[in-house]
Each structure stands twice: as C-alpha cells, then as structure tokens.
Motif scaffolding. Structure first.
Motif, PDB file in Angstrom:
ATOM      1  N   SER A  39       0.848  -1.197   0.000  1.00  0.00           N
ATOM      2  CA  SER A  39       0.000   0.000   0.000  1.00  0.00           C
ATOM      3  C   SER A  39       0.881   1.243   0.000  1.00  0.00           C
ATOM      4  N   LYS A  40       0.289   2.363  -0.416  1.00  0.00           N
ATOM      5  CA  LYS A  40       1.034   3.626  -0.389  1.00  0.00           C
ATOM      6  C   LYS A  40       1.399   3.987   1.048  1.00  0.00           C
ATOM      7  N   ALA A  41       0.520   3.641   1.988  1.00  0.00           N
ATOM      8  CA  ALA A  41       0.792   3.929   3.401  1.00  0.00           C
ATOM      9  C   ALA A  41       2.039   3.173   3.874  1.00  0.00           C
ATOM     10  N   SER A  42       2.144   1.900   3.488  1.00  0.00           N
ATOM     11  CA  SER A  42       3.323   1.105   3.857  1.00  0.00           C
ATOM     12  C   SER A  42       4.587   1.686   3.226  1.00  0.00           C
ATOM     13  N   ALA A  43       4.484   2.051   1.955  1.00  0.00           N
ATOM     14  CA  ALA A  43       5.634   2.635   1.259  1.00  0.00           C
ATOM     15  C   ALA A  43       6.035   3.949   1.927  1.00  0.00           C
ATOM     16  N   ASN A  44       5.045   4.741   2.310  1.00  0.00           N
ATOM     17  CA  ASN A  44       5.303   6.016   2.975  1.00  0.00           C
ATOM     18  C   ASN A  44       6.030   5.805   4.301  1.00  0.00           C
ATOM     19  N   ASP A  45       5.581   4.825   5.076  1.00  0.00           N
ATOM     20  CA  ASP A  45       6.219   4.513   6.362  1.00  0.00           C
ATOM     21  C   ASP A  45       7.683   4.110   6.152  1.00  0.00           C
ATOM     22  N   ALA A  46       7.917   3.271   5.157  1.00  0.00           N
ATOM     23  CA  ALA A  46       9.278   2.804   4.881  1.00  0.00           C
ATOM     24  C   ALA A  46      10.170   3.963   4.433  1.00  0.00           C
ATOM     25  N   VAL A  47       9.639   4.828   3.588  1.00  0.00           N
ATOM     26  CA  VAL A  47      10.420   5.970   3.115  1.00  0.00           C
ATOM     27  C   VAL A  47      10.722   6.918   4.275  1.00  0.00           C
ATOM     28  N   ARG A  48       9.780   7.076   5.174  1.00  0.00           N
ATOM     29  CA  ARG A  48      10.016   7.901   6.363  1.00  0.00           C
ATOM     30  C   ARG A  48      11.174   7.320   7.182  1.00  0.00           C
ATOM     31  N   LYS A  49      11.168   6.000   7.338  1.00  0.00           N
ATOM     32  CA  LYS A  49      12.241   5.320   8.077  1.00  0.00           C
ATOM     33  C   LYS A  49      13.580   5.495   7.349  1.00  0.00           C
ATOM     34  N   LEU A  50      13.571   5.343   6.033  1.00  0.00           N
ATOM     35  CA  LEU A  50      14.792   5.524   5.242  1.00  0.00           C
ATOM     36  C   LEU A  50      15.329   6.944   5.376  1.00  0.00           C
ATOM     37  N   LYS A  51      14.426   7.908   5.453  1.00  0.00           N
ATOM     38  CA  LYS A  51      14.825   9.312   5.622  1.00  0.00           C
ATOM     39  C   LYS A  51      15.480   9.501   6.993  1.00  0.00           C
ATOM     40  N   GLU A  52      14.874   8.909   8.019  1.00  0.00           N
ATOM     41  CA  GLU A  52      15.443   8.992   9.376  1.00  0.00           C
ATOM     42  C   GLU A  52      16.842   8.376   9.427  1.00  0.00           C
ATOM     43  N   LEU A  53      17.052   7.303   8.663  1.00  0.00           N
ATOM     44  CA  LEU A  53      18.344   6.623   8.636  1.00  0.00           C
ATOM     45  C   LEU A  53      19.366   7.336   7.741  1.00  0.00           C
ATOM     46  N   GLY A  54      18.903   8.353   7.004  1.00  0.00           N
ATOM     47  CA  GLY A  54      19.803   9.116   6.143  1.00  0.00           C
ATOM     48  C   GLY A  54      20.034   8.515   4.769  1.00  0.00           C
ATOM     49  N   TYR A  55      19.165   7.596   4.355  1.00  0.00           N
ATOM     50  CA  TYR A  55      19.338   6.946   3.053  1.00  0.00           C
ATOM     51  C   TYR A  55      18.607   7.654   1.911  1.00  0.00           C
ATOM     52  N   VAL A  56      17.576   8.429   2.229  1.00  0.00           N
ATOM     53  CA  VAL A  56      16.843   9.142   1.184  1.00  0.00           C
ATOM     54  C   VAL A  56      16.540  10.571   1.601  1.00  0.00           C
ATOM     55  N   GLU A  57      16.273  11.379   0.587  1.00  0.00           N
ATOM     56  CA  GLU A  57      15.741  12.718   0.790  1.00  0.00           C
ATOM     57  C   GLU A  57      14.328  12.679   0.223  1.00  0.00           C
ATOM     58  N   HIS A  58      13.372  13.212   0.972  1.00  0.00           N
ATOM     59  CA  HIS A  58      11.991  13.180   0.511  1.00  0.00           C
ATOM     60  C   HIS A  58      11.189  14.259   1.217  1.00  0.00           C
ATOM     61  N   GLU A  59      10.582  15.103   0.429  1.00  0.00           N
ATOM     62  CA  GLU A  59       9.656  16.099   0.974  1.00  0.00           C
ATOM     63  C   GLU A  59       8.251  15.560   0.785  1.00  0.00           C
ATOM     64  N   ARG A  60       7.375  15.886   1.677  1.00  0.00           N
ATOM     65  CA  ARG A  60       5.990  15.422   1.603  1.00  0.00           C
ATOM     66  C   ARG A  60       5.419  15.674   0.207  1.00  0.00           C
ATOM     67  N   TYR A  61       4.856  14.657  -0.395  1.00  0.00           N
ATOM     68  CA  TYR A  61       4.279  14.670  -1.742  1.00  0.00           C
ATOM     69  C   TYR A  61       5.307  14.884  -2.857  1.00  0.00           C
ATOM     70  N   GLY A  62       6.583  14.902  -2.494  1.00  0.00           N
ATOM     71  CA  GLY A  62       7.627  15.100  -3.500  1.00  0.00           C
ATOM     72  C   GLY A  62       8.251  13.777  -3.911  1.00  0.00           C
ATOM     73  N   GLN A  63       9.255  13.895  -4.756  1.00  0.00           N
ATOM     74  CA  GLN A  63       9.954  12.695  -5.217  1.00  0.00           C
ATOM     75  C   GLN A  63      10.985  12.250  -4.194  1.00  0.00           C
ATOM     76  N   ILE A  64      11.352  10.986  -4.288  1.00  0.00           N
ATOM     77  CA  ILE A  64      12.318  10.375  -3.374  1.00  0.00           C
ATOM     78  C   ILE A  64      13.652  10.294  -4.116  1.00  0.00           C
ATOM     79  N   TYR A  65      14.693  10.745  -3.445  1.00  0.00           N
ATOM     80  CA  TYR A  65      16.043  10.672  -3.996  1.00  0.00           C
ATOM     81  C   TYR A  65      16.939   9.974  -2.985  1.00  0.00           C
ATOM     82  N   LEU A  66      17.775   9.070  -3.469  1.00  0.00           N
ATOM     83  CA  LEU A  66      18.748   8.424  -2.578  1.00  0.00           C
ATOM     84  C   LEU A  66      19.856   9.413  -2.244  1.00  0.00           C
TER      85      LEU A  66
END
Length: 124
Positions: A39-66
């Motif tokens: 689900s998008k919710a699951s993907a969102n949670d994972a991306v949030r975790k990746l951001k906390e770990l410093g693996y991605v940059e992501h602004e709300r509703y924006g694109q994800i960059y490693l």
C-alpha cells in the motif's frame, strides 16, 4: 561496519535505486508501492524510516532521492541480487525466473564469506 537493515528496508532501497535508474530522476511513493506490491501507506512509512536513517531525501508529496549513503547501500544490495541470480543460473542451471525469486531472499541472509566465494567463482 554497516548497520544491519531489515529485508524489507533493503528491498525499498533497492527498488528506489532501480526505479531511479530506469527513469533517470527521483521516484514517487506510488511507483515504489506498485513495484513492491504494497500500500502507499506502507511505502510512505518505509520511506520515512529511510529518511530517518539518512538513506533518502523526501519532501511530503515530492519525489524520493537516494542520498550518497543510500545509493552506496542500494548498489551493494543490487550487486548481491544480481550476482546471486547469475550464480544460480550459471552454476546450478536454475531457471532465470526462479533464480530471480530465490536471489531476492538469499541476498538478505547470505554471509559475506559465501557471497565473496560466489563472486570469485563467477570471475573464473
């Protein structure tokens, strides 16, 4: 030594990497969710975790960059996947479809020693 990540988080990093390579730019949550069949919710949670770990940059509703750290980790995960698949096909004559599927699970649990031996075997 790198922090051990969950299989799920490694799958997200690998997917973001492959999708960004495919499109040559950032990745949307929707693309990640579709690719991993979550689900998008699951993907969102994972991306949030990746951001906390410093693996991605992501602004709300924006694109994800490693980040550089994320890209480095993604390349390692993908290399494992690719080489394990190749080993299963070439050394054991496993069908490509099964090798891809099996590599997905093996890449997360294989020891560095075993992986290096597979890599050396393929370089012969």
């Amino acid at each position: 030594m790198e922090k051990k990540l969950t299989e799920s988080i490694e799958d997200y990093i690998e997917t973001i990497y492959l999708e960004s390579q495919k499109h040559g730019k950032g990745v949307r949550i929707t693309d990640v969710a579709l690719e991993l069949k979550v689900s998008k919710a699951s993907a969102n949670d994972a991306v949030r975790k990746l951001k906390e770990l410093g693996y991605v940059e992501h602004e709300r509703y924006g694109q994800i960059y490693l980040t550089e750290t994320g890209k480095s980790r993604a390349v390692k995960v993908y290399e494992k996947h690719r080489l394990i698949t190749e080993f299963l096909v070439k050394a054991l004559d496993v069908s490509l479809a099964n090798a891809e599927q099996d590599a997905c699970g093996i890449e997360h649990i294989i020891s560095d020693e075993t992986f290096e031996k597979m890599k050396a075997y393929l370089e012969q």
